[in-house]
Motif scaffolding. Structure first.
Motif, PDB file in Angstrom:
ATOM      1  N   MET A   1     136.517  -6.761  87.137  1.00  0.00           N
ATOM      2  CA  MET A   1     136.094  -6.627  85.573  1.00  0.00           C
ATOM      3  C   MET A   1     135.888  -5.177  85.556  1.00  0.00           C
ATOM      4  SD  MET A   1     133.283  -8.235  83.411  1.00  0.00           S
ATOM      5  CE  MET A   1     133.723  -9.931  83.581  1.00  0.00           C
ATOM      6  N   PHE A   2     136.266  -4.463  84.516  1.00  0.00           N
ATOM      7  CA  PHE A   2     136.011  -3.217  84.141  1.00  0.00           C
ATOM      8  C   PHE A   2     134.685  -2.825  83.474  1.00  0.00           C
ATOM      9  CE2 PHE A   2     140.590  -3.341  83.544  1.00  0.00           C
ATOM     10  CZ  PHE A   2     140.967  -2.187  84.380  1.00  0.00           C
ATOM     11  N   ASP A   3     133.796  -2.162  83.784  1.00  0.00           N
ATOM     12  CA  ASP A   3     132.541  -1.853  83.276  1.00  0.00           C
ATOM     13  C   ASP A   3     132.530  -0.757  82.379  1.00  0.00           C
ATOM     14  OD1 ASP A   3     129.809  -1.436  82.790  1.00  0.00           O
ATOM     15  OD2 ASP A   3     129.387  -1.058  84.725  1.00  0.00           O
ATOM     16  N   PHE A   4     132.241  -0.859  80.970  1.00  0.00           N
ATOM     17  CA  PHE A   4     132.257  -0.249  79.863  1.00  0.00           C
ATOM     18  C   PHE A   4     130.957   0.174  79.046  1.00  0.00           C
ATOM     19  CE2 PHE A   4     136.953  -1.656  79.847  1.00  0.00           C
ATOM     20  CZ  PHE A   4     137.487  -0.408  79.759  1.00  0.00           C
ATOM     21  N   GLU A   9     127.441   2.882  75.497  1.00  0.00           N
ATOM     22  CA  GLU A   9     125.951   3.277  75.333  1.00  0.00           C
ATOM     23  C   GLU A   9     126.010   4.860  74.612  1.00  0.00           C
ATOM     24  OE1 GLU A   9     122.171   3.619  74.695  1.00  0.00           O
ATOM     25  OE2 GLU A   9     123.200   1.705  75.140  1.00  0.00           O
ATOM     26  N   GLU A  10     127.018   5.496  75.302  1.00  0.00           N
ATOM     27  CA  GLU A  10     127.148   6.805  74.685  1.00  0.00           C
ATOM     28  C   GLU A  10     127.544   6.991  73.362  1.00  0.00           C
ATOM     29  OE1 GLU A  10     130.239  10.531  75.798  1.00  0.00           O
ATOM     30  OE2 GLU A  10     129.757   9.119  77.552  1.00  0.00           O
ATOM     31  N   HIS A  11     128.294   5.824  72.748  1.00  0.00           N
ATOM     32  CA  HIS A  11     129.062   6.050  71.486  1.00  0.00           C
ATOM     33  C   HIS A  11     128.246   4.754  70.541  1.00  0.00           C
ATOM     34  CE1 HIS A  11     132.143   8.510  72.401  1.00  0.00           C
ATOM     35  NE2 HIS A  11     132.204   8.096  73.516  1.00  0.00           N
ATOM     36  N   LYS A  43     122.396  -2.732  69.128  1.00  0.00           N
ATOM     37  CA  LYS A  43     123.305  -1.267  69.275  1.00  0.00           C
ATOM     38  C   LYS A  43     124.686  -1.698  69.553  1.00  0.00           C
ATOM     39  CE  LYS A  43     121.523   2.330  71.031  1.00  0.00           C
ATOM     40  NZ  LYS A  43     120.911   3.339  71.559  1.00  0.00           N
ATOM     41  N   GLY A  44     125.408  -0.777  69.088  1.00  0.00           N
ATOM     42  CA  GLY A  44     127.059  -1.082  69.348  1.00  0.00           C
ATOM     43  C   GLY A  44     127.833   0.195  68.633  1.00  0.00           C
ATOM     44  N   ALA A  45     129.258   0.159  69.273  1.00  0.00           N
ATOM     45  CA  ALA A  45     130.045   1.020  68.810  1.00  0.00           C
ATOM     46  C   ALA A  45     130.497   0.593  67.484  1.00  0.00           C
ATOM     47  CB  ALA A  45     130.858   1.740  69.800  1.00  0.00           C
ATOM     48  N   ILE A  46     130.704   1.064  66.307  1.00  0.00           N
ATOM     49  CA  ILE A  46     131.265   0.619  65.022  1.00  0.00           C
ATOM     50  C   ILE A  46     132.140   1.676  64.524  1.00  0.00           C
ATOM     51  CG2 ILE A  46     130.861  -0.164  62.701  1.00  0.00           C
ATOM     52  CD1 ILE A  46     128.028  -1.014  63.700  1.00  0.00           C
ATOM     53  N   PHE A  47     133.395   1.209  64.548  1.00  0.00           N
ATOM     54  CA  PHE A  47     134.587   1.996  64.103  1.00  0.00           C
ATOM     55  C   PHE A  47     135.298   1.525  62.831  1.00  0.00           C
ATOM     56  CE2 PHE A  47     134.150   2.610  68.607  1.00  0.00           C
ATOM     57  CZ  PHE A  47     133.881   3.856  68.644  1.00  0.00           C
ATOM     58  N   TYR A  70     132.007  -2.923  68.862  1.00  0.00           N
ATOM     59  CA  TYR A  70     132.109  -3.107  70.262  1.00  0.00           C
ATOM     60  C   TYR A  70     130.577  -3.293  70.607  1.00  0.00           C
ATOM     61  CZ  TYR A  70     136.717  -1.215  70.024  1.00  0.00           C
ATOM     62  OH  TYR A  70     138.357  -1.206  69.793  1.00  0.00           O
ATOM     63  N   THR A  71     130.238  -4.317  71.391  1.00  0.00           N
ATOM     64  CA  THR A  71     128.913  -4.473  71.636  1.00  0.00           C
ATOM     65  C   THR A  71     128.723  -5.364  72.746  1.00  0.00           C
ATOM     66  OG1 THR A  71     126.558  -5.019  71.068  1.00  0.00           O
ATOM     67  CG2 THR A  71     128.421  -6.204  70.220  1.00  0.00           C
ATOM     68  N   THR A  72     127.792  -5.354  73.677  1.00  0.00           N
ATOM     69  CA  THR A  72     127.513  -6.191  74.747  1.00  0.00           C
ATOM     70  C   THR A  72     126.709  -7.590  74.268  1.00  0.00           C
ATOM     71  OG1 THR A  72     125.226  -5.009  75.314  1.00  0.00           O
ATOM     72  CG2 THR A  72     127.414  -4.492  76.453  1.00  0.00           C
ATOM     73  N   HIS A  73     126.243  -7.383  73.011  1.00  0.00           N
ATOM     74  CA  HIS A  73     125.553  -8.801  72.495  1.00  0.00           C
ATOM     75  C   HIS A  73     126.458  -9.866  71.900  1.00  0.00           C
ATOM     76  CE1 HIS A  73     122.139  -6.378  72.394  1.00  0.00           C
ATOM     77  NE2 HIS A  73     122.459  -5.290  71.850  1.00  0.00           N
ATOM     78  N   VAL A  74     126.149 -11.049  71.981  1.00  0.00           N
ATOM     79  CA  VAL A  74     126.921 -11.959  71.444  1.00  0.00           C
ATOM     80  C   VAL A  74     126.893 -12.226  69.793  1.00  0.00           C
ATOM     81  CG1 VAL A  74     127.615 -14.251  71.487  1.00  0.00           C
ATOM     82  CG2 VAL A  74     127.178 -13.085  73.563  1.00  0.00           C
TER      83      VAL A  74
END
Length: 117
Positions: A1-4, A9-11, A43-47, A70-74
């Motif tokens: 699994m890829f760890d993004f 977090e950076e974005h 927090k999340g990346a929103i595009f 894009y987020t780690t949250h459900v």
């Protein structure tokens, strides 16, 4: 699994998700009755959506006002979010859980035409 998670977090930017509670204690110690919407800071990346995203999808047609999160949250389909004082509703998700540690959601703009932003 890829760890993004580090790249995410950076974005990431702050947003608020509204969760319905089933009657339990809030983080501040107050009782929250069943069915009440409680704001949760996330927090999340929103595009903005890409041209490919803007094509017809199974959830319907998207517009340029809609966003990809894009987020780690459900998050849940139908859940409301607030980002930059604009309300969005989660319409669907892309399930890449077999490949990466983040969740990708489509959020439909739920504001009114007279609002700025």
């Amino acid at each position: 699994m890829f760890d993004f998670s580090d790249l995410l977090e950076e974005h990431s930017v702050p947003f608020v998700a509204y969760e319905k509670r089933d009657g339990d204690w809030a983080d501040n110690g107050d009782w929250v009755p069943a069915g009440k919407l409680v704001p949760i800071n996330l927090k999340g990346a929103i595009f903005p959506l890409t041209k490919d995203d803007l094509q017809y999808a199974e959830n319907g047609t998207y517009s340029e006002k809609d966003r990809k999160i894009y987020t780690t949250h459900v998050l849940e389909v139908g859940q409301r979010l607030l980002y930059k004082n604009i309300t969005y509703t989660i319409q669907g998700m892309e399930d890449y859980s077999d490949y990466m540690d983040i969740n990708i959601y489509y959020a439909r703009w739920a504001g009114d035409e007279s609002s700025s932003g």
